[in-house]
Design an enzyme around this catalytic site. Sequence first.
Site, mmCIF file in Angstrom:
data_model
loop_
_atom_site.group_PDB
_atom_site.id
_atom_site.type_symbol
_atom_site.label_atom_id
_atom_site.label_comp_id
_atom_site.label_asym_id
_atom_site.label_seq_id
_atom_site.Cartn_x
_atom_site.Cartn_y
_atom_site.Cartn_z
ATOM 1 N N HIS A 166 0.867 -1.176 0.000
ATOM 2 C CA HIS A 166 0.000 0.000 0.000
ATOM 3 C C HIS A 166 0.906 1.229 0.000
ATOM 4 O O HIS A 166 1.552 1.528 0.996
ATOM 5 C CB HIS A 166 -0.910 -0.015 1.225
ATOM 6 C CG HIS A 166 -1.820 -1.200 1.266
ATOM 7 N ND1 HIS A 166 -2.215 -1.798 2.447
ATOM 8 C CD2 HIS A 166 -2.414 -1.904 0.263
ATOM 9 C CE1 HIS A 166 -3.011 -2.823 2.163
ATOM 10 N NE2 HIS A 166 -3.147 -2.897 0.843
ATOM 11 N N GLU A 169 1.497 3.994 2.703
ATOM 12 C CA GLU A 169 2.054 3.576 4.000
ATOM 13 C C GLU A 169 3.580 3.702 3.932
ATOM 14 O O GLU A 169 4.318 2.720 4.004
ATOM 15 C CB GLU A 169 1.573 2.164 4.320
ATOM 16 C CG GLU A 169 0.055 2.129 4.490
ATOM 17 C CD GLU A 169 -0.550 0.724 4.469
ATOM 18 O OE1 GLU A 169 0.197 -0.269 4.573
ATOM 19 O OE2 GLU A 169 -1.784 0.629 4.336
ATOM 20 N N HIS A 259 3.567 -2.713 6.937
ATOM 21 C CA HIS A 259 2.431 -1.850 6.611
ATOM 22 C C HIS A 259 2.297 -0.711 7.613
ATOM 23 O O HIS A 259 3.041 -0.620 8.583
ATOM 24 C CB HIS A 259 1.132 -2.666 6.617
ATOM 25 C CG HIS A 259 0.972 -3.568 5.440
ATOM 26 N ND1 HIS A 259 0.193 -3.252 4.351
ATOM 27 C CD2 HIS A 259 1.489 -4.790 5.179
ATOM 28 C CE1 HIS A 259 0.239 -4.237 3.461
ATOM 29 N NE2 HIS A 259 1.024 -5.192 3.953
ATOM 30 N N GLU A 335 2.281 -3.829 11.474
ATOM 31 C CA GLU A 335 1.560 -2.570 11.308
ATOM 32 C C GLU A 335 2.160 -1.487 12.202
ATOM 33 O O GLU A 335 2.460 -1.717 13.367
ATOM 34 C CB GLU A 335 0.082 -2.742 11.671
ATOM 35 C CG GLU A 335 -0.674 -3.716 10.787
ATOM 36 C CD GLU A 335 -1.090 -3.123 9.445
ATOM 37 O OE1 GLU A 335 -0.751 -1.936 9.183
ATOM 38 O OE2 GLU A 335 -1.750 -3.831 8.667
#
Length: 375
Positions: A166, A169, A259, A335
């Site tokens: 993504h 990010e 991410h 994350e």
Amino acid sequence: MFISSHFDSGNIEVVRAEQADDIRLRIRKDNQSDFFQWFHFKLFSQADVTHRLIIEGANTAAYPDGWKGYQAMASYDREHWFRVDTSYDGENLTIEHTLEQETIYFAYFVPYSYERHLDLLQAAQQSSWVEQEVLGQTLDGRDITVLRVGEPAEGKKVIWLTARQHPGESMAEWFIEGALHRLLDDDDGVARLLLNKAVFYVVPNMNPDGSVRGHLRTNAAGVNLNREWQTPSVEQSPEVYYVRAKMQQTGVDMYLDIHGDEAIPYNFVAGCEGNPSYSKRIETLENAFKTALLQATPEFQTEFGYELDAPGEANLTVASANVGETFDCLAFTVEMPFKDNDGIAHPETGWSDVRSQQFGYDTLAAILAVVDNLR
């Protein structure tokens, strides 16, 4: 006064910009997609004047909960970034700042430019440990590049790291830069031990097209790469297609997919508990890695994160679940926050490029803690 976003990863649309106290903006959607949230633009105006920038329609962004408690990032020199006063009223996002100089850049998070990406690849290649390989091209014709760190040998574990599926990010590539900095330090004991035991395959940017285009979540075709891992194609998702093909050649003993999460103000990991083949061996490895990462850095925690998948109900189109299932290996989605890490907050910068780099650096110690038991 004018606003520009015609540069690498730039994204904003100007609705109205005549008065400093009522600048109206909108974020451009990803190409062929309804995803949007990433913004990056330059404001040229008068110093010592307070500016009020209103991003309209923020409530229709991909993750509107991400605006709650969020503070936008700004920089005068494009190197040092800081947080600025930001509020969200449930519909619009408002940024207020008194300019200290004539020009300033605003961004959703600290950008990681394509030029810096290319510099990172070439800097890593200067190490005798590193071999750079181009796996294929993206839809816009950019290289899909993997760095092999270490010499393959019988008995060595194979560890894969990927980042920025993504593109918005950007903290993910800062993480990779920090990890590579440590891994390529000949004087670092953790790095020397790891490279004795394992060979690393590192993809610093899985989605260079989306990164340059200023996308939040998709590639040039509007495809979310982290939903392509079961049936990737050269036509729609060459980034996943070529990386997954390389994984089939090398095998995988451990995989971390890096991410950022818009809403949750903590660092956390998501594992493979929902995979059909999930076993006691993988559960033990997951717990050992999390325990080691807790010991390696106070920036990590295990209390907050995603809800656990029910047994057998993992989404196998997602990278970490798919790779974990395909190779019966330890696999995590890592994350990081767009806001701050509330467990160890730093209000001036929030979560930042520097902290992302340090988190990547520290994560190698947790990998070392489990590397002998991966198979």
